[in-house]
Write a protein that holds these residues in place. Structure first.
Motif, PDB file in Angstrom:
ATOM      1  N   LEU A 164     -16.151  -8.846  10.695  1.00  0.00           N
ATOM      2  CA  LEU A 164     -15.018  -9.283   9.889  1.00  0.00           C
ATOM      3  C   LEU A 164     -13.824  -8.347  10.058  1.00  0.00           C
ATOM      4  O   LEU A 164     -13.977  -7.208  10.500  1.00  0.00           O
ATOM      5  N   PRO A 165     -12.634  -8.781   9.684  1.00  0.00           N
ATOM      6  CA  PRO A 165     -11.451  -7.915   9.773  1.00  0.00           C
ATOM      7  C   PRO A 165     -11.559  -6.721   8.828  1.00  0.00           C
ATOM      8  O   PRO A 165     -12.346  -6.720   7.881  1.00  0.00           O
ATOM      9  N   TRP A 166     -10.711  -5.700   9.080  1.00  0.00           N
ATOM     10  CA  TRP A 166     -10.721  -4.470   8.292  1.00  0.00           C
ATOM     11  C   TRP A 166      -9.742  -4.515   7.118  1.00  0.00           C
ATOM     12  O   TRP A 166      -9.566  -3.517   6.422  1.00  0.00           O
ATOM     13  N   SER A 167      -9.096  -5.623   6.882  1.00  0.00           N
ATOM     14  CA  SER A 167      -7.977  -5.672   5.932  1.00  0.00           C
ATOM     15  C   SER A 167      -8.348  -5.124   4.554  1.00  0.00           C
ATOM     16  O   SER A 167      -7.565  -4.393   3.931  1.00  0.00           O
ATOM     17  N   LEU A 168      -9.517  -5.465   4.065  1.00  0.00           N
ATOM     18  CA  LEU A 168      -9.928  -5.011   2.740  1.00  0.00           C
ATOM     19  C   LEU A 168      -9.984  -3.489   2.678  1.00  0.00           C
ATOM     20  O   LEU A 168      -9.479  -2.871   1.740  1.00  0.00           O
ATOM     21  N   SER A 169     -10.584  -2.877   3.675  1.00  0.00           N
ATOM     22  CA  SER A 169     -10.789  -1.422   3.653  1.00  0.00           C
ATOM     23  C   SER A 169      -9.497  -0.635   3.816  1.00  0.00           C
ATOM     24  O   SER A 169      -9.431   0.539   3.439  1.00  0.00           O
ATOM     25  N   LYS A 170      -8.470  -1.259   4.365  1.00  0.00           N
ATOM     26  CA  LYS A 170      -7.217  -0.567   4.654  1.00  0.00           C
ATOM     27  C   LYS A 170      -6.083  -0.935   3.695  1.00  0.00           C
ATOM     28  O   LYS A 170      -5.033  -0.288   3.728  1.00  0.00           O
ATOM     29  N   GLY A 171      -6.278  -1.956   2.869  1.00  0.00           N
ATOM     30  CA  GLY A 171      -5.137  -2.571   2.215  1.00  0.00           C
ATOM     31  C   GLY A 171      -4.960  -2.344   0.729  1.00  0.00           C
ATOM     32  O   GLY A 171      -4.055  -2.917   0.124  1.00  0.00           O
ATOM     33  N   PHE A 172      -5.795  -1.506   0.103  1.00  0.00           N
ATOM     34  CA  PHE A 172      -5.642  -1.284  -1.329  1.00  0.00           C
ATOM     35  C   PHE A 172      -4.281  -0.657  -1.641  1.00  0.00           C
ATOM     36  O   PHE A 172      -3.703   0.066  -0.827  1.00  0.00           O
ATOM     37  N   ASP A 173      -3.780  -0.920  -2.836  1.00  0.00           N
ATOM     38  CA  ASP A 173      -2.583  -0.235  -3.304  1.00  0.00           C
ATOM     39  C   ASP A 173      -2.790   1.277  -3.211  1.00  0.00           C
ATOM     40  O   ASP A 173      -3.896   1.770  -3.505  1.00  0.00           O
ATOM     41  N   THR A 174      -1.757   1.988  -2.824  1.00  0.00           N
ATOM     42  CA  THR A 174      -1.697   3.459  -2.643  1.00  0.00           C
ATOM     43  C   THR A 174      -2.371   3.934  -1.361  1.00  0.00           C
ATOM     44  O   THR A 174      -2.465   5.143  -1.132  1.00  0.00           O
ATOM     45  N   PHE A 175      -2.807   3.030  -0.493  1.00  0.00           N
ATOM     46  CA  PHE A 175      -3.529   3.429   0.724  1.00  0.00           C
ATOM     47  C   PHE A 175      -2.599   3.739   1.902  1.00  0.00           C
ATOM     48  O   PHE A 175      -3.073   3.889   3.029  1.00  0.00           O
ATOM     49  N   ALA A 176      -1.291   3.868   1.638  1.00  0.00           N
ATOM     50  CA  ALA A 176      -0.356   4.281   2.698  1.00  0.00           C
ATOM     51  C   ALA A 176       0.671   5.265   2.134  1.00  0.00           C
ATOM     52  O   ALA A 176       1.854   4.964   2.047  1.00  0.00           O
ATOM     53  N   PRO A 177       0.229   6.466   1.741  1.00  0.00           N
ATOM     54  CA  PRO A 177       1.174   7.478   1.265  1.00  0.00           C
ATOM     55  C   PRO A 177       2.049   7.983   2.417  1.00  0.00           C
ATOM     56  O   PRO A 177       1.554   8.201   3.532  1.00  0.00           O
ATOM     57  N   ALA A 202       0.819  -1.221   0.000  1.00  0.00           N
ATOM     58  CA  ALA A 202       0.000   0.000   0.000  1.00  0.00           C
ATOM     59  C   ALA A 202       0.848   1.264   0.000  1.00  0.00           C
ATOM     60  O   ALA A 202       0.334   2.369  -0.209  1.00  0.00           O
ATOM     61  N   LEU A 203       2.157   1.119   0.215  1.00  0.00           N
ATOM     62  CA  LEU A 203       3.052   2.252   0.393  1.00  0.00           C
ATOM     63  C   LEU A 203       3.301   2.987  -0.926  1.00  0.00           C
ATOM     64  O   LEU A 203       3.585   2.369  -1.949  1.00  0.00           O
ATOM     65  N   ILE A 204       3.185   4.315  -0.894  1.00  0.00           N
ATOM     66  CA  ILE A 204       3.617   5.168  -2.008  1.00  0.00           C
ATOM     67  C   ILE A 204       4.321   6.390  -1.428  1.00  0.00           C
ATOM     68  O   ILE A 204       4.153   6.734  -0.253  1.00  0.00           O
ATOM     69  N   GLY A 205       5.110   7.053  -2.276  1.00  0.00           N
ATOM     70  CA  GLY A 205       5.834   8.230  -1.851  1.00  0.00           C
ATOM     71  C   GLY A 205       5.371   9.474  -2.576  1.00  0.00           C
ATOM     72  O   GLY A 205       4.463   9.430  -3.427  1.00  0.00           O
ATOM     73  N   PRO A 206       5.971  10.617  -2.259  1.00  0.00           N
ATOM     74  CA  PRO A 206       5.612  11.876  -2.918  1.00  0.00           C
ATOM     75  C   PRO A 206       5.720  11.760  -4.436  1.00  0.00           C
ATOM     76  O   PRO A 206       6.626  11.122  -4.970  1.00  0.00           O
ATOM     77  N   GLY A 207       4.755  12.379  -5.121  1.00  0.00           N
ATOM     78  CA  GLY A 207       4.728  12.320  -6.571  1.00  0.00           C
ATOM     79  C   GLY A 207       3.875  11.204  -7.130  1.00  0.00           C
ATOM     80  O   GLY A 207       3.585  11.186  -8.334  1.00  0.00           O
TER      81      GLY A 207
END
Length: 225
Positions: free
Chosen positions: A115-128, A49-54
């Motif tokens: 149910l767990p929250w994994s789906l709602s928190k885990g999409f690609d780009t969801f941790a800038p 889910a991690l992305i950086g600036p830009g």
């Protein structure tokens, strides 16, 4: 992997896990209609889910409401297992800003079904993250301003002193459950004011002493012009 400025060079951020705190600001717990927990409550976000600036935040087609949550992020500097809070800061490399992007509608559905929250928190780009990693020795994180704007409009504003559980307590508790590895991230929770993001939005987040970081928001399948 995200490369961020650190000291006089760069640090390649390759977490084995992102540990994120829920309801660690009392006012946010209130707006989510939840009680303040007696012990830290945490969940995991995938490193993918991690992305950086830009890089843009992508709104998945699967969700009809995606929210922003600005957080102070702690970067672990060395292997930490069962660390007492008195020694916890010895295991910190530094700090950055992390947005815990959340598909709120999918989280609500999961809660209703137990149910767990994994789906709602885990999409690609969801941790800038960004704009840099501040060395722990240059920053006292006990009472820093933290905030977020969308298209120039203030959405979130708080101070790290409002955390229910402070960083040393979090490291002690989390490391009693799982070993923290160098580069792992602890996202320490968000102040009140979370809200929805839409295609075309520009998000600006800051933590005092670390700086400001901005991200564009795009719908899945769109092209940035």
């Amino acid at each position: 992997m995200v490369r961020l400025p650190f000291r006089d060079g760069f640090y390649d951020l390759r977490p084995s896990k992102i540990v994120a705190l829920a309801k660690n600001y009392a006012e946010h717990a209130k707006e989510m209609e939840s009680d303040v927990p007696e012990k830290p409550v945490f969940f995991l976000k995938p490193p993918s889910a991690l992305i950086g600036p830009g890089e843009p935040i992508i709104l998945p087609r699967m969700s009809k409401r995606v929210d922003h949550e600005v957080e102070l992020a702690v970067i672990i500097g060395k292997r930490a297992k069962r660390v007492p809070r008195e020694k916890a800061m010895d295991y910190v490399l530094g700090y950055t800003i992390l947005l815990d992007i959340t598909a709120r509608d999918l989280q609500g559905e999961a809660r209703e079904k137990g149910l767990p929250w994994s789906l709602s928190k885990g999409f690609d780009t969801f941790a800038p993250v960004g704009p840099r990693i501040a060395d722990r020795r240059e920053l006292k994180m006990d009472d820093l301003e933290i905030g977020l704007k969308v298209n120039g409009q203030l959405r979130q504003l708080g101070r790290t002193s409002e955390m229910v559980f402070k960083v040393p307590e979090l490291i002690e508790y989390i490391s009693s459950v799982m070993t923290l590895e160098p580069g792992d991230i602890i996202a320490t929770g968000t102040p009140a004011g979370v809200g929805p993001l839409r295609h075309g939005d520009r998000v600006e987040a800051w933590v005092e002493g670390i700086g400001n970081v901005e991200f564009d928001v795009l719908a899945e399948g769109s092209i940035l012009c």
